[in-house]
Design a protein around this motif. Structure first.
Motif, PDB file in Angstrom:
ATOM      1  N   ILE A  97       0.821  -0.890   0.787  1.00 50.51           N
ATOM      2  CA  ILE A  97       0.170  -0.046   0.300  1.00 50.51           C
ATOM      3  C   ILE A  97       0.932   1.188  -0.190  1.00 50.51           C
ATOM      4  CG2 ILE A  97      -1.693  -1.051   1.027  1.00 50.51           C
ATOM      5  CD1 ILE A  97      -1.022   0.299   3.398  1.00 50.51           C
ATOM      6  N   GLY A  98       0.312   2.365  -0.179  1.00 50.46           N
ATOM      7  CA  GLY A  98       1.223   3.865  -0.316  1.00 50.46           C
ATOM      8  C   GLY A  98       0.636   4.522  -0.987  1.00 50.46           C
ATOM      9  N   PHE A  99       0.880   5.419  -1.168  1.00 50.24           N
ATOM     10  CA  PHE A  99       0.528   7.120  -1.910  1.00 50.24           C
ATOM     11  C   PHE A  99       0.874   6.460  -3.350  1.00 50.24           C
ATOM     12  CE2 PHE A  99       0.529  11.690  -4.297  1.00 50.24           C
ATOM     13  CZ  PHE A  99      -1.190  12.175  -3.355  1.00 50.24           C
ATOM     14  N   VAL A 188       2.546  -4.018   3.962  1.00 47.54           N
ATOM     15  CA  VAL A 188       3.449  -3.245   3.908  1.00 47.54           C
ATOM     16  C   VAL A 188       3.554  -1.296   3.272  1.00 47.54           C
ATOM     17  CG1 VAL A 188       6.006  -2.974   2.810  1.00 47.54           C
ATOM     18  CG2 VAL A 188       5.225  -5.415   3.756  1.00 47.54           C
ATOM     19  N   LEU A 189       3.616  -1.232   3.909  1.00 49.03           N
ATOM     20  CA  LEU A 189       3.775   0.543   3.592  1.00 49.03           C
ATOM     21  C   LEU A 189       4.727   0.999   2.626  1.00 49.03           C
ATOM     22  CD1 LEU A 189       2.003   3.825   3.187  1.00 49.03           C
ATOM     23  CD2 LEU A 189       2.915   3.760   5.280  1.00 49.03           C
ATOM     24  N   LEU A 190       5.257   1.032   1.406  1.00 46.58           N
ATOM     25  CA  LEU A 190       5.368   2.539   0.844  1.00 46.58           C
ATOM     26  C   LEU A 190       5.746   3.451   1.229  1.00 46.58           C
ATOM     27  CD1 LEU A 190       6.582  -0.161  -2.508  1.00 46.58           C
ATOM     28  CD2 LEU A 190       7.664  -0.464   0.350  1.00 46.58           C
ATOM     29  N   ASN A 191       6.500   4.658   1.499  1.00 45.59           N
ATOM     30  CA  ASN A 191       6.896   5.965   1.977  1.00 45.59           C
ATOM     31  C   ASN A 191       7.545   6.547   1.199  1.00 45.59           C
ATOM     32  OD1 ASN A 191       5.300   7.929   2.427  1.00 45.59           O
ATOM     33  ND2 ASN A 191       6.132   7.934   4.892  1.00 45.59           N
ATOM     34  N   ALA A 192       7.346   7.589   0.557  1.00 44.04           N
ATOM     35  CA  ALA A 192       8.158   8.982  -0.449  1.00 44.04           C
ATOM     36  C   ALA A 192       8.149   9.951   0.017  1.00 44.04           C
ATOM     37  CB  ALA A 192       8.484   8.579  -1.889  1.00 44.04           C
ATOM     38  N   GLU A 221      -0.412  17.470   0.989  1.00 45.00           N
ATOM     39  CA  GLU A 221      -1.960  17.886   1.907  1.00 45.00           C
ATOM     40  C   GLU A 221      -3.016  16.620   1.489  1.00 45.00           C
ATOM     41  OE1 GLU A 221      -6.358  20.165   1.424  1.00 45.00           O
ATOM     42  OE2 GLU A 221      -4.689  21.459   0.045  1.00 45.00           O
ATOM     43  N   LEU A 222      -3.064  16.269  -0.004  1.00 43.54           N
ATOM     44  CA  LEU A 222      -3.372  14.501   0.285  1.00 43.54           C
ATOM     45  C   LEU A 222      -2.621  13.488   0.872  1.00 43.54           C
ATOM     46  CD1 LEU A 222      -6.094  13.472  -1.189  1.00 43.54           C
ATOM     47  CD2 LEU A 222      -4.472  13.216  -2.919  1.00 43.54           C
ATOM     48  N   MET A 223      -1.651  13.467   1.412  1.00 43.85           N
ATOM     49  CA  MET A 223      -0.566  12.781   1.512  1.00 43.85           C
ATOM     50  C   MET A 223      -1.187  12.986   3.790  1.00 43.85           C
ATOM     51  SD  MET A 223       3.007  12.307  -0.366  1.00 43.85           S
ATOM     52  CE  MET A 223       3.652  10.803   0.533  1.00 43.85           C
ATOM     53  N   GLU A 224      -1.094  13.886   3.547  1.00 44.86           N
ATOM     54  CA  GLU A 224      -1.098  13.953   5.418  1.00 44.86           C
ATOM     55  C   GLU A 224      -2.316  13.518   5.665  1.00 44.86           C
ATOM     56  OE1 GLU A 224      -0.885  14.748   9.180  1.00 44.86           O
ATOM     57  OE2 GLU A 224       0.715  15.131   7.299  1.00 44.86           O
ATOM     58  N   LYS A 225      -3.741  13.480   4.722  1.00 40.34           N
ATOM     59  CA  LYS A 225      -5.218  13.435   5.236  1.00 40.34           C
ATOM     60  C   LYS A 225      -4.975  11.813   4.886  1.00 40.34           C
ATOM     61  CE  LYS A 225      -7.632  17.183   2.687  1.00 40.34           C
ATOM     62  NZ  LYS A 225      -8.570  17.139   1.613  1.00 40.34           N
ATOM     63  N   LYS A 229      -4.347   6.522   8.244  1.00 41.15           N
ATOM     64  CA  LYS A 229      -5.606   5.151   7.680  1.00 41.15           C
ATOM     65  C   LYS A 229      -4.493   4.804   7.162  1.00 41.15           C
ATOM     66  CE  LYS A 229      -9.453   6.629   7.561  1.00 41.15           C
ATOM     67  NZ  LYS A 229     -11.548   7.064   6.957  1.00 41.15           N
ATOM     68  N   TYR A 230      -3.396   4.823   6.595  1.00 40.24           N
ATOM     69  CA  TYR A 230      -2.146   4.408   6.088  1.00 40.24           C
ATOM     70  C   TYR A 230      -1.284   3.706   7.188  1.00 40.24           C
ATOM     71  CZ  TYR A 230      -2.294   5.949   1.012  1.00 40.24           C
ATOM     72  OH  TYR A 230      -2.702   6.029  -0.252  1.00 40.24           O
ATOM     73  N   GLN A 231      -1.001   4.513   7.736  1.00 39.72           N
ATOM     74  CA  GLN A 231       0.024   4.539   9.519  1.00 39.72           C
ATOM     75  C   GLN A 231      -0.503   3.308  10.013  1.00 39.72           C
ATOM     76  OE1 GLN A 231       1.238   7.192  11.028  1.00 39.72           O
ATOM     77  NE2 GLN A 231       3.244   7.761   9.790  1.00 39.72           N
TER      78      GLN A 231
END
Length: 265
Positions: A97-99, A188-192, A221-225, A229-231
């Motif tokens: 998962i991830g943005f 697994v959350l992939l982040n950047a 802004e969208l990532m922060e929203k 829930k991602y985490q």
């Protein structure tokens, strides 16, 4: 004449027995190598070793007959060895998962290369089944229709093992989706960083949520929203900035092994 034919068939049977015993021995050694790597904290993914095997085979086949057929056999042998490794490491699905732009597709393809694991790109599967792009699904049927299709696909995947499921960016925003992911998978959350994501998606036109807002502030802004829930959905989190696919996948494997070990204590 029949005696000659029978002798040839007997020789062929002997060859088959040699091949069978060789394969059984090879597979056992593959398992022993994986156990040794795990036990000594060694690098799990070693693409250079496969490249070395390919070079050896090409050298050994020079001037030989049936080169194509032999290559096909060795390809199957390598792929099956990879599947043995995957089954030893992961008795479940890996759910990424991830943005958008965090590397889910890249990492899923590399895991597939390293472990011969089947990959399910959820957006791609849904688009193929609907016969239209994700943007068109949103426009024609609405987001709710698309999200319901995501949930149905996650439920469908629960009967599988050793698969890599690459989720769309919005998939973990529904609690029911997260619950379905965890029934037979590690999430697994992939982040950047937003700046990294912008560079990765700025030339892509199949991202309906940001098509008219491709800029760092909007992405931030969208990532922060979505961050909370991602985490909450993630079993492990991996930062992808400044890492190549091998580094990311190696970290992913070891983090999952550590998690499994803690749960089995």
């Amino acid at each position: 004449m029949m005696d000659t034919l029978e002798k040839l068939r007997e020789t062929l049977d002997q060859c088959d027995e040699i091949i069978l015993n060789g394969l059984l021995m090879r597979n056992r050694i593959v398992e022993e190598i994986m156990a040794y790597k795990e036990g000594h904290g060694l690098q799990i993914l070693q693409p250079e070793q496969e490249a070395k095997q390919v070079r050896w085979l090409e050298q050994a086949l020079k001037g030989k007959r049936h080169q194509r057929e032999v290559r096909d056999v060795f390809t199957c042998i390598r792929d099956n060895s990879k599947r043995i490794q995957a089954r030893r490491l992961f008795d479940y699905n890996i759910v990424l998962i991830g943005f958008m732009g965090t590397g889910k597709s890249t990492i899923s393809r590399y895991l597939s290369t390293m472990f011969a694991m089947e990959v399910i790109e959820m957006d791609q599967v849904i688009a193929e089944r609907e016969g239209m792009s994700i943007s068109d699904i949103f426009e024609v049927h609405g987001e709710q229709y698309f999200r319901d299709a995501e949930t149905a696909l996650l439920i469908e995947m629960q009967s599988k093992k050793n698969m890599v499921i690459s989720c769309g960016g919005g998939t973990p925003m529904r609690a029911c989706n997260v619950a379905e992911m965890k029934k037979n998978g590690r999430v697994v959350l992939l982040n950047a960083r937003p700046e990294t994501i912008y560079e990765r998606v700025k030339d892509n036109h199949d991202r309906p949520l940001i098509e008219n807002n491709k800029n760092v502030p909007f992405i931030t802004e969208l990532m922060e929203k979505r961050r909370e829930k991602y985490q909450a959905a993630a079993d492990i989190i991996i930062q992808t900035d400044g890492k190549d696919r091998l580094e990311i996948c190696e970290e992913l494997v070891w983090r999952l092994l550590e998690m499994d070990e803690k749960e089995n204590r």
